[in-house]
Design an enzyme around this catalytic site. Sequence first.
Site, PDB file in Angstrom:
ATOM      1  N   ARG A  38      -0.918  -2.814 -18.746  1.00 13.30           N
ATOM      2  CA  ARG A  38      -2.252  -2.208 -18.810  1.00 13.30           C
ATOM      3  C   ARG A  38      -2.369  -1.124 -17.744  1.00 13.30           C
ATOM      4  O   ARG A  38      -2.236  -1.404 -16.561  1.00 13.30           O
ATOM      5  CB  ARG A  38      -3.289  -3.302 -18.582  1.00 13.30           C
ATOM      6  CG  ARG A  38      -4.708  -2.950 -18.894  1.00 13.30           C
ATOM      7  CD  ARG A  38      -5.521  -4.208 -19.123  1.00 13.30           C
ATOM      8  NE  ARG A  38      -5.157  -4.822 -20.396  1.00 13.30           N
ATOM      9  CZ  ARG A  38      -5.643  -4.446 -21.578  1.00 13.30           C
ATOM     10  NH1 ARG A  38      -6.551  -3.501 -21.657  1.00 13.30           N
ATOM     11  NH2 ARG A  38      -5.243  -5.034 -22.677  1.00 13.30           N
ATOM     12  N   THR A  52      -3.398   5.633 -22.244  1.00 14.37           N
ATOM     13  CA  THR A  52      -3.189   4.331 -21.638  1.00 14.37           C
ATOM     14  C   THR A  52      -1.717   3.984 -21.873  1.00 14.37           C
ATOM     15  O   THR A  52      -1.038   4.627 -22.680  1.00 14.37           O
ATOM     16  CB  THR A  52      -4.068   3.250 -22.295  1.00 14.37           C
ATOM     17  OG1 THR A  52      -3.909   3.339 -23.707  1.00 14.37           O
ATOM     18  CG2 THR A  52      -5.529   3.411 -21.923  1.00 14.37           C
ATOM     19  N   TYR A 112       0.852  -1.195   0.000  1.00 10.42           N
ATOM     20  CA  TYR A 112       0.000   0.000   0.000  1.00 10.42           C
ATOM     21  C   TYR A 112       0.880   1.233   0.000  1.00 10.42           C
ATOM     22  O   TYR A 112       1.819   1.323   0.788  1.00 10.42           O
ATOM     23  CB  TYR A 112      -0.922   0.034   1.230  1.00 10.42           C
ATOM     24  CG  TYR A 112      -2.350  -0.203   0.824  1.00 10.42           C
ATOM     25  CD1 TYR A 112      -2.996   0.695  -0.021  1.00 10.42           C
ATOM     26  CD2 TYR A 112      -3.047  -1.337   1.250  1.00 10.42           C
ATOM     27  CE1 TYR A 112      -4.298   0.467  -0.429  1.00 10.42           C
ATOM     28  CE2 TYR A 112      -4.348  -1.569   0.838  1.00 10.42           C
ATOM     29  CZ  TYR A 112      -4.966  -0.660  -0.001  1.00 10.42           C
ATOM     30  OH  TYR A 112      -6.244  -0.876  -0.423  1.00 10.42           O
ATOM     31  N   GLU A 121      -0.450   4.787  -0.586  1.00 10.58           N
ATOM     32  CA  GLU A 121      -1.257   5.991  -0.858  1.00 10.58           C
ATOM     33  C   GLU A 121      -0.386   7.229  -0.692  1.00 10.58           C
ATOM     34  O   GLU A 121       0.378   7.348   0.263  1.00 10.58           O
ATOM     35  CB  GLU A 121      -2.450   6.040   0.096  1.00 10.58           C
ATOM     36  CG  GLU A 121      -3.511   5.027  -0.298  1.00 10.58           C
ATOM     37  CD  GLU A 121      -4.672   4.958   0.676  1.00 10.58           C
ATOM     38  OE1 GLU A 121      -4.700   5.743   1.632  1.00 10.58           O
ATOM     39  OE2 GLU A 121      -5.547   4.102   0.464  1.00 10.58           O
ATOM     40  N   ASP A 153      -6.176  13.173 -25.709  1.00 14.08           N
ATOM     41  CA  ASP A 153      -6.168  11.774 -25.265  1.00 14.08           C
ATOM     42  C   ASP A 153      -5.451  10.977 -26.357  1.00 14.08           C
ATOM     43  O   ASP A 153      -6.025  10.702 -27.410  1.00 14.08           O
ATOM     44  CB  ASP A 153      -7.607  11.295 -25.080  1.00 14.08           C
ATOM     45  CG  ASP A 153      -7.680   9.810 -24.716  1.00 14.08           C
ATOM     46  OD1 ASP A 153      -6.646   9.105 -24.825  1.00 14.08           O
ATOM     47  OD2 ASP A 153      -8.783   9.354 -24.357  1.00 14.08           O
ATOM     48  N   LYS A 163      -1.210   0.277 -25.185  1.00 11.80           N
ATOM     49  CA  LYS A 163      -1.546   0.148 -26.613  1.00 11.80           C
ATOM     50  C   LYS A 163      -0.242   0.285 -27.417  1.00 11.80           C
ATOM     51  O   LYS A 163       0.664  -0.500 -27.193  1.00 11.80           O
ATOM     52  CB  LYS A 163      -2.598   1.187 -27.003  1.00 11.80           C
ATOM     53  CG  LYS A 163      -3.935   0.987 -26.266  1.00 11.80           C
ATOM     54  CD  LYS A 163      -5.022   1.867 -26.816  1.00 11.80           C
ATOM     55  CE  LYS A 163      -6.378   1.600 -26.174  1.00 11.80           C
ATOM     56  NZ  LYS A 163      -6.623   2.425 -24.971  1.00 11.80           N
TER      57      LYS A 163
END
Length: 419
Positions: free
Chosen positions: A232, A223, A51, A53, A197, A226
Amino acid sequence: MITLKNDDPEVWHAIQNEVERQQNTIDLIASENVCSPAVQEAQGSLMTNKYAEGYPSKRWYAGCGNVDTVESLAIKRAKQIFGAEHANVQPHAGSQANMAVCFAVLKPGDRILGMDLSHGGHLTHGFKKNFSGMFYDIVHYGVEKETGYIDYDKVRTIAKNTKPQLIIAGASAYPRILDFERFKKIADEVGAYFMADIAHIAGLVVGGVHPSPIPYADFVTTTTHKTLKGPRGGLILCKEKYAKQIDSIIFPGIQGGPFMHIIAAKAVAFKEAMTEGYKECQQQTVRNAKAMAQEFIKRGYNLVSGGTDNHLFLIDLHNKGMTGKDAQLLLESVDIILNRNTIPFDERGANEPSGIRIGTPTITSRGMKETEVTKIAECIDKVLSQPNDFRIKEEIRKTVRDICVQFPLYKKEAYQSVE
Ligand code: DSN
């Protein structure tokens, strides 16, 4: 994957079958690609346990030294490959990256001008069942019926008439160069923020085969899986003046703990993107798309906009007497994998659209060049022209298998079955 095989044979089998499927099929889905074994190793690492954060050196939990190292590397490398002032590498996906920008600069009910989904846009650019269409007032631009190109004068007129707060450039099925400078001028004229984008074309931008939006856009989202060839995930690049706004909207605004294993893999992918081999692969991706598009045109197919400048093109199947869904299923039966797609001004719905989308990132990553893409176009033509001929299907299946053997997905032993 010996432990997985012993502990959970059902999942292990499914993964082995997927290795076989990816190895033995020709993947023409424009949004897919092949990431490297190094990216996969980082992605499959125990950094998933942590974790973290917050951001490097500003975490809420103890024990974050190592994840700080990989996130700092990912940020530094992302800024370097794109020439950006600020990078946030935490978005879980492209949708979260787009949501973050919208939430950072817009109020509910504000207006967004984005490309129509049915003309090649994306769900997050204003589709009514997406967060973008639910929270914001959407106006769309599209492409011209006669040319298949965006008419920037029309975009400007729509912008002047509708006064959006945010203009989005970017698409998931537009085969032509996007003029980011022109979009920025329009945004400035109407006092809108400008977001590019570049999910589909990010790798082409890094490889220098598509103009970069970085000098023009307030925000660039993408992303990472691609054309960029990473794991991903998502990424936001922006001017330094928006850095705090973007960081605080990603966390704590819309996400909790970042996926540190994915961020480690993003760092690896961004390092790979600095190599000459990567640039050559991006150039070849475009050369392959152009060569394949030409072969289809030669064989009497209608391409939206008459061809391509990037990694994908759209075939309008009206003159073939079949829908995009028919073509997708038929081609899947001979191990050629692609997706049905609406074409601009399609009179059919998204389920049974009139077109198919073809992309070259995966086959190029496997090493295929003009000779192979021309052969693949011939295979597709034969199957679509004689859909009921069993012998043709057998012949094409064999050709596909031969090409796949010649161009393995990965050259490393690590990806072979342990059986
Ligand atoms: N679903 C992706 C595509 O196939 O283009 C876009 O996010």
